[in-house]
Design a protein around this motif. Structure first.
Motif, PDB file in Angstrom:
ATOM      1  N   ARG A   1       0.850  -1.193   0.000  1.00  0.00           N
ATOM      2  CA  ARG A   1       0.000   0.000   0.000  1.00  0.00           C
ATOM      3  C   ARG A   1       0.885   1.242   0.000  1.00  0.00           C
ATOM      4  O   ARG A   1       1.964   1.241   0.583  1.00  0.00           O
TER       5      ARG A   1
ATOM      6  N   ARG B  45       2.064  -4.580 -13.072  1.00  0.00           N
ATOM      7  CA  ARG B  45       1.242  -4.265 -11.913  1.00  0.00           C
ATOM      8  C   ARG B  45       1.017  -5.555 -11.140  1.00  0.00           C
ATOM      9  O   ARG B  45       1.136  -6.666 -11.679  1.00  0.00           O
ATOM     10  N   ALA B  46       0.725  -5.402  -9.878  1.00  0.00           N
ATOM     11  CA  ALA B  46       0.477  -6.562  -9.020  1.00  0.00           C
ATOM     12  C   ALA B  46      -0.926  -6.465  -8.456  1.00  0.00           C
ATOM     13  O   ALA B  46      -1.304  -5.439  -7.881  1.00  0.00           O
ATOM     14  N   ASP B  47      -1.690  -7.510  -8.625  1.00  0.00           N
ATOM     15  CA  ASP B  47      -3.030  -7.610  -8.054  1.00  0.00           C
ATOM     16  C   ASP B  47      -3.011  -8.740  -7.034  1.00  0.00           C
ATOM     17  O   ASP B  47      -2.759  -9.894  -7.382  1.00  0.00           O
TER      18      ASP B  47
ATOM     19  N   SER C 280      -4.821 -10.756  -3.725  1.00  0.00           N
ATOM     20  CA  SER C 280      -6.026 -11.080  -2.958  1.00  0.00           C
ATOM     21  C   SER C 280      -5.596 -11.718  -1.648  1.00  0.00           C
ATOM     22  O   SER C 280      -4.948 -12.773  -1.645  1.00  0.00           O
TER      23      SER C 280
ATOM     24  N   LYS D 158      -8.634  -6.981  -1.545  1.00  0.00           N
ATOM     25  CA  LYS D 158      -7.892  -6.990  -2.800  1.00  0.00           C
ATOM     26  C   LYS D 158      -7.044  -5.731  -2.889  1.00  0.00           C
ATOM     27  O   LYS D 158      -7.531  -4.627  -2.639  1.00  0.00           O
ATOM     28  N   LEU D 159      -5.782  -5.903  -3.218  1.00  0.00           N
ATOM     29  CA  LEU D 159      -4.850  -4.787  -3.353  1.00  0.00           C
ATOM     30  C   LEU D 159      -4.304  -4.759  -4.773  1.00  0.00           C
ATOM     31  O   LEU D 159      -4.088  -5.803  -5.389  1.00  0.00           O
ATOM     32  N   SER D 160      -4.076  -3.560  -5.267  1.00  0.00           N
ATOM     33  CA  SER D 160      -3.535  -3.403  -6.614  1.00  0.00           C
ATOM     34  C   SER D 160      -2.402  -2.393  -6.573  1.00  0.00           C
ATOM     35  O   SER D 160      -2.545  -1.306  -6.018  1.00  0.00           O
TER      36      SER D 160
ATOM     37  N   GLY E  82       0.588  -0.504  -8.933  1.00  0.00           N
ATOM     38  CA  GLY E  82       1.103  -0.226 -10.275  1.00  0.00           C
ATOM     39  C   GLY E  82       2.189   0.820 -10.219  1.00  0.00           C
ATOM     40  O   GLY E  82       2.742   1.138  -9.168  1.00  0.00           O
TER      41      GLY E  82
END
Length: 241
Positions: free
Chosen positions: A73, A174-176, A178, A184-186, A188
């Protein structure tokens, strides 16, 4: 337009023996200041150690910069504990040099050793002194040597990144993620080295990179990708606390 300060630094200014005769640093090491960033710049010379602990990515921008990813984050560093301790055996050099930094003068003709006077560990009339009888103490001499060495690695790191760009190896990613909790985190805004393109480098380029020591850096980047799992586990653990 005011130039943005390097991450962590709020009021960096050159050190002066007369002005800073009573300046010192508090005893102990507290990395709480680093808790505000989920990545820090990384020099190429650090890749060998850093790849064992953090994903090594390339921050997106006009000139991509190698970074150690410290959290999933924005504004969250998973490696700083509540008591300010660092949760890994390897602390990136960018973090270790704080509150000192080399900064260019106005005409960019030379560098000066600066200190962030807003740092909580910087005090007057107490702690470990930076000057004694108008001369730098061993503490300050060591800080100068560390910053000079860090700056010395900058050119080699830039040459490596330039070579990656010229070869067309850096690709957006990018990383997604769970988490088990369902969150869920994303993430980029970063690039990675395209392994398939790397494997197709011409033999002449490959040999040149080997001579320059760049192949080792590429492999360290690939190895570091396994550390995404560590970040996910730390994020999940934090959510349970």
């Amino acid at each position: 337009m005011t130039q943005a300060q390097p991450v962590f630094y709020k009021q960096p200014r050159p050190l002066r023996a007369e002005q800073d005769a009573t300046l010192g640093l508090l005893e102990g090491v507290d990395y709480s200041f680093a808790g505000i960033s989920n990545s820090v710049p990384l020099a190429a010379a650090e890749f060998t150690q850093a790849c064992k602990h953090y994903p090594i990515l390339f921050a997106d921008g006009a000139k991509p910069q190698p970074v150690a990813l410290l959290g999933l984050r924005g504004g969250e560093n998973l490696f700083v504990a509540e008591d300010g301790a660092w949760r890994s055996s390897y602390v990136p050099a960018y973090v270790r040099r704080y509150p000192f930094i080399f900064m260019e003068n106005a005409d960019k003709s030379e560098y000066a050793l600066c200190i962030d006077e807003a740092a909580e560990g910087v005090v007057r009339d107490e702690g470990r002194p930076l000057f004694a009888d108008g001369k730098p103490t061993p503490l300050l001499e060591n800080a100068l040597a560390f910053c000079r060495d860090y700056q010395g690695h900058h050119a080699f790191t830039e040459q490596f990144v330039d070579a990656l760009q010229q070869a067309g190896l850096l690709t957006d990613n990018r990383a997604d993620v769970s988490l088990a909790s369902g969150e869920k985190l994303s993430l980029g805004g970063f690039k990675i080295i395209d392994e398939a393109r790397f494997q197709q480098l011409p033999e002449e380029t490959f040999l040149h990179w080997r001579e320059r020591g760049w192949l080792h850096l590429v492999y360290c980047h690939f190895i570091s990708m396994s550390n995404w799992a560590t970040l996910i586990d730390l994020t999940a653990a934090q959510a349970r606390d």
